[in-house]
Design a protein around this motif. Structure first.
Motif, PDB file in Angstrom:
ATOM      1  N   PRO A  72       0.794  -1.233   0.000  1.00 12.95           N
ATOM      2  CA  PRO A  72       0.000   0.000   0.000  1.00 12.95           C
ATOM      3  C   PRO A  72       0.823   1.278   0.000  1.00 12.95           C
ATOM      4  CG  PRO A  72      -0.968  -1.604   1.486  1.00 12.95           C
ATOM      5  CD  PRO A  72       0.325  -2.186   1.025  1.00 12.95           C
ATOM      6  N   ASP A 119       0.548   2.094  -3.484  1.00 10.83           N
ATOM      7  CA  ASP A 119      -0.784   1.833  -4.058  1.00 10.83           C
ATOM      8  C   ASP A 119      -0.802   0.500  -4.780  1.00 10.83           C
ATOM      9  OD1 ASP A 119      -1.853   4.232  -3.111  1.00 10.83           O
ATOM     10  OD2 ASP A 119      -1.148   5.333  -4.878  1.00 10.83           O
ATOM     11  N   SER A 141      -7.404  -2.588   1.878  1.00 11.97           N
ATOM     12  CA  SER A 141      -7.074  -1.286   2.446  1.00 11.97           C
ATOM     13  C   SER A 141      -5.825  -0.697   1.794  1.00 11.97           C
ATOM     14  CB  SER A 141      -6.851  -1.422   3.957  1.00 11.97           C
ATOM     15  OG  SER A 141      -6.410  -0.205   4.501  1.00 11.97           O
ATOM     16  N   SER A 142      -5.834   0.616   1.665  1.00 18.86           N
ATOM     17  CA  SER A 142      -4.655   1.315   1.151  1.00 18.86           C
ATOM     18  C   SER A 142      -3.678   1.672   2.259  1.00 18.86           C
ATOM     19  CB  SER A 142      -5.080   2.590   0.410  1.00 18.86           C
ATOM     20  OG  SER A 142      -5.811   3.445   1.279  1.00 18.86           O
ATOM     21  N   ASP A 143      -3.964   1.226   3.492  1.00 17.73           N
ATOM     22  CA  ASP A 143      -3.082   1.464   4.625  1.00 17.73           C
ATOM     23  C   ASP A 143      -2.084   0.319   4.746  1.00 17.73           C
ATOM     24  OD1 ASP A 143      -4.481   3.782   5.272  1.00 17.73           O
ATOM     25  OD2 ASP A 143      -5.908   2.670   6.521  1.00 17.73           O
ATOM     26  N   LEU A 149      -6.197  -2.993  -5.742  1.00 20.74           N
ATOM     27  CA  LEU A 149      -6.142  -1.543  -5.876  1.00 20.74           C
ATOM     28  C   LEU A 149      -5.721  -1.149  -7.285  1.00 20.74           C
ATOM     29  CD1 LEU A 149      -4.300  -0.682  -2.520  1.00 20.74           C
ATOM     30  CD2 LEU A 149      -6.772  -0.762  -2.955  1.00 20.74           C
TER      31      LEU A 149
END
Length: 200
Positions: A34, A37, A42-44, A111
């Protein structure tokens, strides 16, 4: 038999090293991806879940441990165990994400755009597992084959002590078979008898 159990450490060094590196990728990429990206859900970064444990961390541990065994093992059965352990972990990378859907396991959606999502799916699971499985199979094949040098070493270990002795030791039995020593003893005995007869 002992000679065929041994194997040079260099035989699994390269495959084991590559498996360890790929295992590090497979186990860490869900947590650090992440940042770029690049990942699922989750992008965390550093988000832990049971699904990630089952689908990424555990198979990565199996592959990494198998790779380490391949790198250091000098015993053929131990190396084969490491190869099979890595192969099972690689197989789970390939099928785990699909099988996990049976118990509603989900790591979320990939993502990014379409091309990135395909790349993430391959580099996180199926493609990564396929490369791992290939390396594991190559390592297993190398350890299943007994080299010529190892076969010769095992043959030397199976020979009796007399057969492993040098020519200076094997010459004595050969001369005895031809009767040279018996003739020499007879001549020596006859000479000693003539000497005693002359003295008398």
């Amino acid at each position: 038999m002992t000679g065929t159990m041994r194997a040079p450490r260099s035989r699994g060094m390269l495959s084991g090293l590559l498996l360890v590196l790929l295992a590090l990728w497979g186990g860490l990429i869900p947590f650090i991806g992440p940042y770029f990206d690049f990942g699922f859900g989750s992008s965390d970064a550093w988000v832990y879940s049971t699904d990630r444990l089952v689908l990424s961390i555990l198979p990565a541990i199996a592959v990494g441990l198998g790779g380490l065994i391949l790198m250091i093992a000098a015993n053929r059965p131990v190396a084969l165990f490491g190869g099979w352990l890595a192969a099972l972990g690689a197989l789970w990378f390939i099928v785990g994400n699909t099988v996990g859907q049976l118990w509603n396991s989900s790591i979320g959606q990939a993502l990014g755009g379409e091309a990135r999502r395909v790349t993430e799916q391959l580099t996180f699971f199926e493609g990564l597992g396929a490369v791992m499985l290939l390396l594991s199979a190559l390592a297993l094949g190398r350890f299943l084959v007994v080299g010529v040098r190892e076969a010769r070493q095992a043959e030397r270990e199976r020979r009796p002590v007399d057969d492993r002795a040098g020519p200076e030791y094997t010459a004595v039995p050969a001369q005895r078979k031809r009767g040279h020593f018996h003739l020499g003893r007879q001549k020596a005995g006859a000479g000693a008898g003539r000497e005693r007869h002359t003295r008398h």
